[in-house]
Design a protein around this motif. Structure first.
Motif: not given
Length: 186
Positions: A34, A70, A72, A74-78
């Motif tokens: 990612n 997404a 995992w 932290d779904s804010d990561d790419p």
């Protein structure tokens, strides 16, 4: 529990029987990315990683499509691009882990913090039917069965693979609780 230490006396699994896959002997590696690093995108990075396997004495026998999910936890990561390969190698489990680590390192993998974005993540999911703690190496991978981004790609190429703890890949994919958004990337 098999407590093989990965030494040179270890009997390597043979993955082919009469031209087909012997799923009891399957050596399974999951790939993920990612953070594209120096590559154009994560797909290019993962393809380059697969090309590097041969240099480490690891032959690809079967490979899945790339799956997107997404990040995992932290779904804010790419988002991740993931896949699974079944390999043939003369390396024992510990030697294989060392080879996978060298490939990760060559691809700029840095372990700054748990679940940080990564240029390459290589996990040994299974090494034949070995099961248990093999001198610090836990097989099969202790969390793989919960992850759709691992079990989905595995079910794509080996639906009938049987997890040593129970359950076929296809059933584990259907019941996976982590990465439920994982789908084949276009």
């Amino acid at each position: 529990m098999n407590t093989d230490s990965g030494n040179s006396e270890h009997v390597r699994p043979s993955v082919e029987i009469d031209g087909g896959l012997d799923l009891d002997a399957a050596v399974i590696v999951a790939l993920g990315c990612n953070d594209k690093g120096v590559w154009a995108d994560c797909r290019e990075a993962l393809e380059a990683a697969i090309a590097r396997f041969r240099c480490e004495g690891i032959d690809i026998v079967a490979r899945s499509s790339w799956w997107r999910s997404a990040a995992w936890p932290d779904s804010d990561d790419p988002p991740f691009l993931n896949g699974v390969v079944i390999v043939r190698t003369e390396l024992g489990p510990h030697e294989l882990m060392a080879a996978l680590g060298r490939i990760e390192e060559a691809f700029g993998r840095q372990r700054t913090h748990l679940n940080a974005p990564r240029t390459l993540d290589l996990d040994l999911i299974a090494y034949g039917r070995l099961s248990g703690d093999l001198d610090g190496l836990i097989l099969p991978h202790p969390r793989a069965a919960e992850r759709l981004f691992v079990m989905g790609p595995l079910a794509e190429i080996a639906a009938e693979w049987q997890h040593p703890g129970g359950g076929r890949a296809v059933d584990l994919a259907a019941g996976a609780v982590i990465g439920r958004d994982a789908t084949i990337a276009g």
